[in-house]
Design a protein around this motif. Structure first.
Motif, PDB file in Angstrom:
ATOM      1  N   GLU A 108       0.808  -1.221   0.000  1.00 49.89           N
ATOM      2  CA  GLU A 108       0.000   0.000   0.000  1.00 49.89           C
ATOM      3  C   GLU A 108       0.845   1.276   0.000  1.00 49.89           C
ATOM      4  N   GLU A 109       2.074   1.200   0.518  1.00 56.63           N
ATOM      5  CA  GLU A 109       2.946   2.381   0.531  1.00 56.63           C
ATOM      6  C   GLU A 109       3.140   2.915  -0.890  1.00 56.63           C
ATOM      7  N   PHE A 110       3.221   2.017  -1.867  1.00 56.35           N
ATOM      8  CA  PHE A 110       3.400   2.442  -3.256  1.00 56.35           C
ATOM      9  C   PHE A 110       2.065   2.838  -3.885  1.00 56.35           C
ATOM     10  N   SER A 111       1.017   2.095  -3.613  1.00 52.82           N
ATOM     11  CA  SER A 111      -0.298   2.397  -4.200  1.00 52.82           C
ATOM     12  C   SER A 111      -0.776   3.782  -3.789  1.00 52.82           C
ATOM     13  N   SER A 112      -0.516   4.164  -2.541  1.00 48.48           N
ATOM     14  CA  SER A 112      -0.965   5.475  -2.063  1.00 48.48           C
ATOM     15  C   SER A 112      -0.239   6.624  -2.759  1.00 48.48           C
ATOM     16  N   LEU A 113       0.947   6.351  -3.313  1.00 46.89           N
ATOM     17  CA  LEU A 113       1.705   7.387  -4.018  1.00 46.89           C
ATOM     18  C   LEU A 113       1.155   7.664  -5.417  1.00 46.89           C
ATOM     19  N   LYS A 114       0.356   6.738  -5.951  1.00 51.74           N
ATOM     20  CA  LYS A 114      -0.116   6.837  -7.344  1.00 51.74           C
ATOM     21  C   LYS A 114       1.082   7.077  -8.270  1.00 51.74           C
ATOM     22  N   ALA A 115       2.076   6.211  -8.142  1.00 48.44           N
ATOM     23  CA  ALA A 115       3.353   6.401  -8.837  1.00 48.44           C
ATOM     24  C   ALA A 115       3.423   5.627 -10.151  1.00 48.44           C
ATOM     25  N   TYR A 116       4.324   6.090 -10.987  1.00 49.09           N
ATOM     26  CA  TYR A 116       4.670   5.432 -12.241  1.00 49.09           C
ATOM     27  C   TYR A 116       6.001   4.725 -12.000  1.00 49.09           C
ATOM     28  N   VAL A 117       5.999   3.406 -11.981  1.00 47.77           N
ATOM     29  CA  VAL A 117       7.224   2.651 -11.707  1.00 47.77           C
ATOM     30  C   VAL A 117       8.054   2.588 -12.977  1.00 47.77           C
ATOM     31  N   THR A 118       9.342   2.943 -12.858  1.00 46.74           N
ATOM     32  CA  THR A 118      10.233   2.927 -14.023  1.00 46.74           C
ATOM     33  C   THR A 118      11.237   1.773 -13.982  1.00 46.74           C
ATOM     34  N   ASP A 119      11.390   1.125 -12.821  1.00 44.77           N
ATOM     35  CA  ASP A 119      12.313  -0.007 -12.725  1.00 44.77           C
ATOM     36  C   ASP A 119      12.203  -0.631 -11.339  1.00 44.77           C
ATOM     37  N   ILE A 120      12.532  -1.896 -11.239  1.00 47.03           N
ATOM     38  CA  ILE A 120      12.700  -2.600  -9.969  1.00 47.03           C
ATOM     39  C   ILE A 120      13.976  -3.415 -10.112  1.00 47.03           C
ATOM     40  N   ARG A 121      14.874  -3.273  -9.132  1.00 44.08           N
ATOM     41  CA  ARG A 121      16.152  -3.996  -9.200  1.00 44.08           C
ATOM     42  C   ARG A 121      16.438  -4.721  -7.888  1.00 44.08           C
ATOM     43  N   PRO A 122      16.981  -5.929  -8.002  1.00 45.77           N
ATOM     44  CA  PRO A 122      17.380  -6.658  -6.794  1.00 45.77           C
ATOM     45  C   PRO A 122      18.682  -6.100  -6.244  1.00 45.77           C
ATOM     46  N   GLU A 123      19.021  -6.504  -5.022  1.00 39.73           N
ATOM     47  CA  GLU A 123      20.266  -6.060  -4.396  1.00 39.73           C
ATOM     48  C   GLU A 123      21.472  -6.494  -5.219  1.00 39.73           C
ATOM     49  N   THR A 124      21.410  -7.696  -5.756  1.00 40.43           N
ATOM     50  CA  THR A 124      22.518  -8.221  -6.545  1.00 40.43           C
ATOM     51  C   THR A 124      21.971  -8.936  -7.769  1.00 40.43           C
ATOM     52  N   SER A 125      22.652  -8.816  -8.867  1.00 40.57           N
ATOM     53  CA  SER A 125      22.184  -9.486 -10.081  1.00 40.57           C
ATOM     54  C   SER A 125      22.614 -10.948 -10.132  1.00 40.57           C
ATOM     55  N   THR A 126      23.420 -11.385  -9.171  1.00 40.99           N
ATOM     56  CA  THR A 126      23.827 -12.795  -9.149  1.00 40.99           C
ATOM     57  C   THR A 126      22.740 -13.689  -8.580  1.00 40.99           C
ATOM     58  N   GLY A 127      21.782 -13.090  -7.861  1.00 40.50           N
ATOM     59  CA  GLY A 127      20.716 -13.868  -7.250  1.00 40.50           C
ATOM     60  C   GLY A 127      21.129 -14.531  -5.950  1.00 40.50           C
ATOM     61  N   VAL A 128      22.356 -14.317  -5.519  1.00 38.86           N
ATOM     62  CA  VAL A 128      22.862 -14.948  -4.308  1.00 38.86           C
ATOM     63  C   VAL A 128      23.007 -13.896  -3.214  1.00 38.86           C
ATOM     64  N   THR A 129      22.407 -14.170  -2.062  1.00 39.05           N
ATOM     65  CA  THR A 129      22.567 -13.289  -0.908  1.00 39.05           C
ATOM     66  C   THR A 129      23.093 -14.128   0.252  1.00 39.05           C
ATOM     67  N   ALA A 130      23.875 -13.509   1.105  1.00 36.80           N
ATOM     68  CA  ALA A 130      24.521 -14.225   2.203  1.00 36.80           C
ATOM     69  C   ALA A 130      23.587 -14.441   3.385  1.00 36.80           C
ATOM     70  N   GLN A 131      22.597 -13.571   3.553  1.00 33.76           N
ATOM     71  CA  GLN A 131      21.689 -13.635   4.695  1.00 33.76           C
ATOM     72  C   GLN A 131      20.254 -13.847   4.216  1.00 33.76           C
ATOM     73  N   PRO A 132      19.437 -14.502   5.037  1.00 34.79           N
ATOM     74  CA  PRO A 132      18.018 -14.589   4.685  1.00 34.79           C
ATOM     75  C   PRO A 132      17.411 -13.187   4.646  1.00 34.79           C
ATOM     76  N   GLY A 133      16.410 -13.007   3.827  1.00 36.96           N
ATOM     77  CA  GLY A 133      15.739 -11.726   3.700  1.00 36.96           C
ATOM     78  C   GLY A 133      15.755 -11.257   2.256  1.00 36.96           C
TER      79      GLY A 133
END
Length: 169
Positions: A108-133
């Motif tokens: 809802e934080e995004f829906s309330s902004l009535k925003a135009y999304v231009t991109d979504i990116r992960p923390e790393t493009s390798t898909g591997v993270t050291a910690q859960p989350g």
């Protein structure tokens, strides 16, 4: 004489419809998707998603206590008729039968902004993270004429708590 021509036309049309069905695997309203991070648990799905919320789908049955459940997260931007976007967060379980949605909710934080999304990116493009989350960055504009997008982050900690906030560079 005309039978081969008609048969060729029917075969061509049948092949075209199969390709059209393949093209519709993902809805045209989906503008961005990222799968990132991971989770492991033996109990309830995302603690930050309210199972009583109208926006959340009911979680699947908890797994056997002896078998740890694990999977990843997915952020999805869906374009609305007015051009703005809704962002949905999903928790996906990796099962022997394939991926299964454990929970899904609109952020809802995004829906309330009535925003135009231009991109979504992960923390790393390798898909591997050291910690859960999960950590992902959402780029959006609240004014479509703005030159630069705003940067927002979606963070899920190792306990499954969700935090959505504007990035502070």
């Amino acid at each position: 004489m005309h039978k081969p021509l008609i048969l060729a036309l029917l075969l061509a049309l049948t092949g075209a419809s199969v390709h059209a069905e393949d093209a519709n695997v993902v809805s045209p309203q989906v503008t961005f998707v990222t799968s990132t991070g991971y989770w492991e648990e033996s109990g309830d799905p995302l603690s930050g998603l309210d199972p009583n919320s109208a926006q959340a789908e009911p979680p699947s049955e908890p797994g056997n206590a002896d078998v740890a459940r694990r999977g990843y997260y997915k952020l999805i931007a869906l374009r609305q008729q007015d051009g703005t976007a809704q962002i949905h967060l999903q928790q996906i379980e990796a099962t022997p039968a394939g991926p299964e949605v454990v929970s899904s909710a609109e952020l809802e934080e995004f829906s309330s902004l009535k925003a135009y999304v231009t991109d979504i990116r992960p923390e790393t493009s390798t898909g591997v993270t050291a910690q859960p989350g999960m950590f992902a960055t959402v780029y959006l504009k609240t004014d479509p004429a703005a030159r630069e997008p705003e940067t927002w982050t979606v963070l899920i900690d190792d306990l499954g708590d969700i935090k959505v906030e504007r990035a502070s560079n």
